[in-house]
Design a protein around this motif. Structure first.
Motif, PDB file in Angstrom:
ATOM      1  N   GLN A  98     -16.295  52.411  49.208  1.00  0.00           N
ATOM      2  CA  GLN A  98     -15.878  51.014  49.243  1.00  0.00           C
ATOM      3  C   GLN A  98     -14.759  50.770  48.239  1.00  0.00           C
ATOM      4  N   PRO A  99     -13.705  50.044  48.630  1.00  0.00           N
ATOM      5  CA  PRO A  99     -12.587  49.798  47.705  1.00  0.00           C
ATOM      6  C   PRO A  99     -13.042  49.179  46.390  1.00  0.00           C
ATOM      7  N   SER A 100     -12.424  49.624  45.320  1.00  0.00           N
ATOM      8  CA  SER A 100     -12.753  49.124  43.991  1.00  0.00           C
ATOM      9  C   SER A 100     -11.543  49.320  43.084  1.00  0.00           C
ATOM     10  N   ASN A 101     -11.392  48.421  42.125  1.00  0.00           N
ATOM     11  CA  ASN A 101     -10.339  48.549  41.122  1.00  0.00           C
ATOM     12  C   ASN A 101     -10.876  49.122  39.817  1.00  0.00           C
ATOM     13  N   SER A 102     -12.140  49.544  39.838  1.00  0.00           N
ATOM     14  CA  SER A 102     -12.755  50.093  38.638  1.00  0.00           C
ATOM     15  C   SER A 102     -12.013  51.347  38.180  1.00  0.00           C
ATOM     16  N   GLU A 103     -11.906  51.513  36.880  1.00  0.00           N
ATOM     17  CA  GLU A 103     -11.268  52.699  36.318  1.00  0.00           C
ATOM     18  C   GLU A 103     -11.965  53.974  36.776  1.00  0.00           C
ATOM     19  N   MET A 104     -13.287  53.892  37.011  1.00  0.00           N
ATOM     20  CA  MET A 104     -14.057  55.084  37.352  1.00  0.00           C
ATOM     21  C   MET A 104     -13.623  55.712  38.669  1.00  0.00           C
ATOM     22  N   VAL A 105     -13.172  54.913  39.637  1.00  0.00           N
ATOM     23  CA  VAL A 105     -12.797  55.488  40.934  1.00  0.00           C
ATOM     24  C   VAL A 105     -11.478  56.245  40.854  1.00  0.00           C
ATOM     25  N   PHE A 106     -10.761  56.102  39.734  1.00  0.00           N
ATOM     26  CA  PHE A 106      -9.507  56.823  39.560  1.00  0.00           C
ATOM     27  C   PHE A 106      -9.631  57.973  38.560  1.00  0.00           C
ATOM     28  N   LYS A 107     -10.801  58.098  37.953  1.00  0.00           N
ATOM     29  CA  LYS A 107     -11.026  59.197  37.015  1.00  0.00           C
ATOM     30  C   LYS A 107     -11.347  60.478  37.775  1.00  0.00           C
ATOM     31  N   THR A 108     -10.795  61.579  37.297  1.00  0.00           N
ATOM     32  CA  THR A 108     -11.066  62.880  37.925  1.00  0.00           C
ATOM     33  C   THR A 108     -11.529  63.901  36.891  1.00  0.00           C
ATOM     34  N   GLU A 109     -11.965  63.419  35.731  1.00  0.00           N
ATOM     35  CA  GLU A 109     -12.447  64.338  34.720  1.00  0.00           C
ATOM     36  C   GLU A 109     -13.304  63.611  33.698  1.00  0.00           C
ATOM     37  N   TYR A 110     -14.178  64.390  33.084  1.00  0.00           N
ATOM     38  CA  TYR A 110     -14.951  63.892  31.941  1.00  0.00           C
ATOM     39  C   TYR A 110     -14.314  64.469  30.682  1.00  0.00           C
ATOM     40  N   VAL A 111     -14.034  63.595  29.713  1.00  0.00           N
ATOM     41  CA  VAL A 111     -13.370  64.034  28.490  1.00  0.00           C
ATOM     42  C   VAL A 111     -14.193  63.609  27.293  1.00  0.00           C
ATOM     43  N   ASP A 112     -14.507  64.574  26.456  1.00  0.00           N
ATOM     44  CA  ASP A 112     -15.173  64.321  25.190  1.00  0.00           C
ATOM     45  C   ASP A 112     -14.375  65.043  24.113  1.00  0.00           C
ATOM     46  N   LYS A 113     -14.828  64.948  22.878  1.00  0.00           N
ATOM     47  CA  LYS A 113     -14.068  65.529  21.769  1.00  0.00           C
ATOM     48  C   LYS A 113     -13.780  67.003  21.988  1.00  0.00           C
ATOM     49  N   ASN A 114     -14.779  67.757  22.420  1.00  0.00           N
ATOM     50  CA  ASN A 114     -14.612  69.195  22.578  1.00  0.00           C
ATOM     51  C   ASN A 114     -14.802  69.676  24.015  1.00  0.00           C
ATOM     52  N   THR A 115     -14.789  68.740  24.961  1.00  0.00           N
ATOM     53  CA  THR A 115     -15.084  69.106  26.347  1.00  0.00           C
ATOM     54  C   THR A 115     -14.162  68.374  27.312  1.00  0.00           C
ATOM     55  N   ARG A 116     -13.701  69.095  28.317  1.00  0.00           N
ATOM     56  CA  ARG A 116     -12.939  68.494  29.415  1.00  0.00           C
ATOM     57  C   ARG A 116     -13.417  69.127  30.713  1.00  0.00           C
ATOM     58  N   HIS A 117     -13.921  68.295  31.619  1.00  0.00           N
ATOM     59  CA  HIS A 117     -14.466  68.814  32.881  1.00  0.00           C
ATOM     60  C   HIS A 117     -13.835  68.072  34.049  1.00  0.00           C
ATOM     61  N   LYS A 118     -13.237  68.825  34.985  1.00  0.00           N
ATOM     62  CA  LYS A 118     -12.525  68.228  36.109  1.00  0.00           C
ATOM     63  C   LYS A 118     -13.356  68.265  37.380  1.00  0.00           C
ATOM     64  N   TYR A 119     -13.140  67.281  38.243  1.00  0.00           N
ATOM     65  CA  TYR A 119     -13.762  67.216  39.560  1.00  0.00           C
ATOM     66  C   TYR A 119     -12.819  66.446  40.486  1.00  0.00           C
ATOM     67  N   ARG A 120     -13.092  66.486  41.768  1.00  0.00           N
ATOM     68  CA  ARG A 120     -12.241  65.785  42.736  1.00  0.00           C
ATOM     69  C   ARG A 120     -12.807  64.421  43.079  1.00  0.00           C
ATOM     70  N   VAL A 121     -11.915  63.512  43.428  1.00  0.00           N
ATOM     71  CA  VAL A 121     -12.317  62.172  43.870  1.00  0.00           C
ATOM     72  C   VAL A 121     -11.607  61.852  45.177  1.00  0.00           C
ATOM     73  N   ILE A 122     -12.370  61.364  46.140  1.00  0.00           N
ATOM     74  CA  ILE A 122     -11.804  60.876  47.395  1.00  0.00           C
ATOM     75  C   ILE A 122     -12.106  59.389  47.501  1.00  0.00           C
ATOM     76  N   ARG A 123     -11.057  58.594  47.579  1.00  0.00           N
ATOM     77  CA  ARG A 123     -11.206  57.152  47.830  1.00  0.00           C
ATOM     78  C   ARG A 123     -10.995  56.967  49.331  1.00  0.00           C
ATOM     79  N   LEU A 124     -12.079  56.747  50.033  1.00  0.00           N
ATOM     80  CA  LEU A 124     -12.054  56.832  51.486  1.00  0.00           C
ATOM     81  C   LEU A 124     -11.070  55.849  52.097  1.00  0.00           C
TER      82      LEU A 124
END
Length: 276
Positions: A98-124
């Motif tokens: 469902q369409p959303s303007n939330s920042e989360m739907v445009f994020k493609t990674e988790y970032v912490d001080k010592n960690t970066r993890h990438k994943y894919r996002v599809i906005r249907l």
């Protein structure tokens, strides 16, 4: 939850089609993993794991970007446990319905001080509808795809559903399409283009109704148990309440009997430790 569970049903019923769509690969050797990952407090009925010959495809369907814990952290958590358990490559995809303007739907990674993890996002709502229209298993998703004329797109989907030859498959795809179309279209338009009786006869529709009834029974039991516990041992802290919320309906019924003997919160904690 009906929307997420509908997508989960589709991915697990048609794993080859979803793997081809998301991995751009043709393979007939795909296993649906029914695995317990012990990710408390992470719970998501919308999660699907498909194992191909050399990797795991983790698909997470979401109508809303809000989640506890946040979706990006959940993807990291799933990745770590899957990697530890299976030791193969893992492709992770979040499909937002469902369409959303939330920042989360445009994020493609988790970032912490010592960690970066990438994943894919599809906005249907940004996806081309053509590949989805050409595959019966993906027709329900096509109704939510990009279009300058959404009503015309839904008509195309309805026409494609009518072309499905196998009766049981047509019922289930039609039901899934009508459920997901509810995220975008008025029910009156959906009823004009699809036969409601086909939806009601489908396996997926009956399953969703049953799940709804089960959730309703659990919610009633949860509310009653919480009131009784509050009266007997005063207010419950947030950690205890979360543990109670995670109990099944049967466990809540057992707790309803046991709490008659409770005199303090220690009794409740001890019961949860032994029965959760």
């Amino acid at each position: 939850m009906a929307y997420d569970n509908t997508c989960k049903y589709l991915a697990e019923t048609y794993p080859e089609e979803f793997a081809k769509w998301l991995l751009s690969t043709d393979t007939s050797n795909i296993q649906v993993l029914k695995t317990e990952l012990n990710l408390e407090p992470i719970r998501a009925d919308s999660v699907t794991f498909l194992q191909t010959s050399n990797q795991i495809l983790h698909i997470e369907f979401q109508t809303q970007p809000q989640s506890t814990p946040p979706l990006d952290f959940r993807m990291l958590s799933y990745y770590v446990i899957l990697k530890k358990q299976y030791g193969c490559d893992i492709e992770q995809v979040i499909v937002f319905l469902q369409p959303s303007n939330s920042e989360m739907v445009f994020k493609t990674e988790y970032v912490d001080k010592n960690t970066r993890h990438k994943y894919r996002v599809i906005r249907l709502w940004e996806e081309d509808s053509a590949p989805l229209l050409n595959n019966p298993a993906l027709l329900p998703l096509a109704a939510l795809a990009k279009s300058n004329s959404p009503e015309s797109l839904l008509q195309q989907v309805a026409n494609a559903v009518d072309m499905i030859e196998e009766s049981e498959e047509q019922k289930n795809i039609s039901a899934c399409t009508q459920i997901l179309a509810g995220l975008r279209f008025d029910r009156s338009l959906i009823n004009q283009l699809f036969r409601e009786e086909i939806m009601q006869e489908s396996v997926i529709y009956q399953d969703i109704i049953q799940r709804g009834e089960q959730r309703g029974k659990k919610q009633e039991a949860l509310q009653l148990i919480t009131r009784l516990l509050t009266r007997r041992i005063s207010n419950l802290n947030s950690e205890i309440q979360q543990r109670i919320n995670a109990l099944s309906t049967t466990q809540l019924e057992d707790l309803g009997e046991a709490l008659l003997d409770f005199t303090s919160q220690n009794d409740l904690t001890s019961w949860l430790d032994n029965n959760s």
